[in-house]
Design a protein around this motif. Structure first.
Motif, PDB file in Angstrom:
ATOM      1  N   ARG A 113       0.824  -1.218   0.000  1.00 34.52           N
ATOM      2  CA  ARG A 113       0.000   0.000   0.000  1.00 34.52           C
ATOM      3  C   ARG A 113       0.854   1.263   0.000  1.00 34.52           C
ATOM      4  O   ARG A 113       0.405   2.315  -0.436  1.00 34.52           O
ATOM      5  N   GLU A 114       2.082   1.154   0.480  1.00 31.17           N
ATOM      6  CA  GLU A 114       2.999   2.299   0.468  1.00 31.17           C
ATOM      7  C   GLU A 114       3.936   2.277  -0.737  1.00 31.17           C
ATOM      8  O   GLU A 114       4.342   3.342  -1.226  1.00 31.17           O
ATOM      9  N   THR A 115       4.291   1.107  -1.232  1.00 32.58           N
ATOM     10  CA  THR A 115       5.347   1.010  -2.244  1.00 32.58           C
ATOM     11  C   THR A 115       4.869   0.619  -3.633  1.00 32.58           C
ATOM     12  O   THR A 115       5.560   0.885  -4.618  1.00 32.58           O
ATOM     13  N   ASP A 116       3.715  -0.024  -3.758  1.00 27.72           N
ATOM     14  CA  ASP A 116       3.313  -0.592  -5.048  1.00 27.72           C
ATOM     15  C   ASP A 116       1.807  -0.466  -5.277  1.00 27.72           C
ATOM     16  O   ASP A 116       1.227  -1.241  -6.028  1.00 27.72           O
ATOM     17  N   ARG A 117       1.200   0.509  -4.643  1.00 28.10           N
ATOM     18  CA  ARG A 117      -0.268   0.589  -4.628  1.00 28.10           C
ATOM     19  C   ARG A 117      -0.860   0.719  -6.032  1.00 28.10           C
ATOM     20  O   ARG A 117      -1.842   0.030  -6.369  1.00 28.10           O
ATOM     21  N   ARG A 118      -0.295   1.582  -6.855  1.00 30.12           N
ATOM     22  CA  ARG A 118      -0.874   1.817  -8.192  1.00 30.12           C
ATOM     23  C   ARG A 118      -0.886   0.531  -9.008  1.00 30.12           C
ATOM     24  O   ARG A 118      -1.907   0.188  -9.637  1.00 30.12           O
ATOM     25  N   ALA A 119       0.224  -0.202  -9.020  1.00 36.37           N
ATOM     26  CA  ALA A 119       0.301  -1.421  -9.825  1.00 36.37           C
ATOM     27  C   ALA A 119      -0.677  -2.474  -9.319  1.00 36.37           C
ATOM     28  O   ALA A 119      -1.357  -3.145 -10.107  1.00 36.37           O
ATOM     29  N   VAL A 120      -0.768  -2.637  -8.007  1.00 38.71           N
ATOM     30  CA  VAL A 120      -1.679  -3.630  -7.440  1.00 38.71           C
ATOM     31  C   VAL A 120      -3.120  -3.263  -7.760  1.00 38.71           C
ATOM     32  O   VAL A 120      -3.921  -4.118  -8.181  1.00 38.71           O
ATOM     33  N   GLU A 121      -3.470  -2.001  -7.588  1.00 41.53           N
ATOM     34  CA  GLU A 121      -4.856  -1.594  -7.825  1.00 41.53           C
ATOM     35  C   GLU A 121      -5.214  -1.625  -9.307  1.00 41.53           C
ATOM     36  O   GLU A 121      -6.371  -1.899  -9.658  1.00 41.53           O
ATOM     37  N   ASP A 122      -4.239  -1.372 -10.188  1.00 45.19           N
ATOM     38  CA  ASP A 122      -4.506  -1.518 -11.626  1.00 45.19           C
ATOM     39  C   ASP A 122      -4.835  -2.970 -11.965  1.00 45.19           C
ATOM     40  O   ASP A 122      -5.772  -3.246 -12.727  1.00 45.19           O
TER      41      ASP A 122
END
Length: 306
Positions: A113-122
């Motif tokens: 949630r702090e380091t890779d949030r955009r990629a995970v949520e995409d």
């Protein structure tokens, strides 16, 4: 602009192209293809020329005719629409008609949630476009050689599991009050015994290690209080299933069970021991932490409705 091409890989010769998106599973793909856990027809790409915009792959258990998990989905930033087209096309061509798609499982950093949030949520958005929803987030845990193993407390004795029926009886009993999301979901549409058999056949029976490693913990009079099934899957030594029977919960016996399972695997000089538990299963997560297991990753599990 070049046209978009969506297709499966042609074979092992395209693995370098498929692996242009980095992921922790990339180094396993060649062996999975050789072992039949993956097939070229289960590994799809969205290409514009030689540019890999998105990719996905399913995984199957040995000798399975159909995929068991969707465990790879990657896309360039801003390529959500492309990835949606890829997923819809690949599902239509690969999965049996009319069935529930296999569960999606993705390994992510523990602090995603702090380091890779955009990629995970995409990636989640791509799956949600086809009806998938978040099912559970899980902790992936690892014991490393040199980490101290708790000495036996003396409160329990350990013996091998007598046979498959004894293990199934114990697995059935521990489903009462379980905090595991998959088990709780199973119990909404099958009996505890059916759920135990399903778990056993889908996972535990497929270990590549001796069943003599499995242990039942007993009180001095011989009454079982729990069990642990240390083993090896196709990739790692693992703490497969560990549980305390309902009547004996709250006494700290989980620490003795986990130490025994860890001790059995450590004696085999394994390079690591892997385990997992639901993020919401706080008692089990705390037991792993007390035993020196490190939370090195999490997993995002998503499912489609029936």
């Amino acid at each position: 602009m070049q046209d978009l091409t969506i297709r499966p890989i042609t074979g092992l010769e395209e693995l370098d192209l498929f692996n242009r998106h980095p992921y922790t599973l990339n180094h396993e793909l060649a062996d999975d293809l050789a072992a039949g856990r993956r097939h070229p027809s289960w590994m799809w790409m969205a290409l514009r020329g030689d540019r890999l915009l998105a990719r996905l792959a399913w995984w199957g258990r040995d000798k399975d005719d159909d995929p068991f998990l969707l465990d790879i989905l990657d896309l360039e930033e801003g390529a959500v629409d492309v990835a949606v087209r890829l997923l819809r096309t690949a599902m239509a061509e690969t999965l049996p008609a009319g069935g529930r798609p296999p569960e999606y499982l993705r390994f992510v950093p523990p602090d995603w949630r702090e380091t890779d949030r955009r990629a995970v949520e995409d990636r989640m958005a791509v799956l949600e476009s086809t009806g998938a929803r978040l099912f559970v987030e899980r902790l992936r845990l690892e014991w490393r050689p040199g980490t101290p193993i708790h000495e036996p407390s003396g409160r329990l004795s350990f013996r091998p599991v007598r046979d498959e029926n004894e293990l199934l009886d114990l697995m059935t009993e521990v489903l009462d009050g379980t905090l595991d999301a998959h088990s709780r979901d199973d119990l909404t549409h099958m009996s505890p015994r059916e759920a135990a058999v399903r778990h056993y056949e889908d996972e535990i029976a497929r270990y590549t290690s001796p069943r003599a490693w499995w242990r039942v913990a007993t009180l001095p009079g011989g009454e079982p209080v729990g069990f642990v099934t240390p083993g090896r899957n196709d990739y790692n030594a693992i703490i497969g299933y560990i549980a305390v029977l309902p009547a004996h919960r709250g006494n700290g016996y989980i620490d003795d069970l986990l130490a025994e399972g860890t001790r059995i695997l450590a004696a085999e000089h394994v390079p690591r021991i892997r385990a997992a538990t639901d993020l919401g299963n706080t008692p089990m997560a705390q037991a792993f932490a007390r035993a020196g297991y490190v939370n090195f990753e999490r997993s995002i599990n998503m499912t489609w409705p029936d």
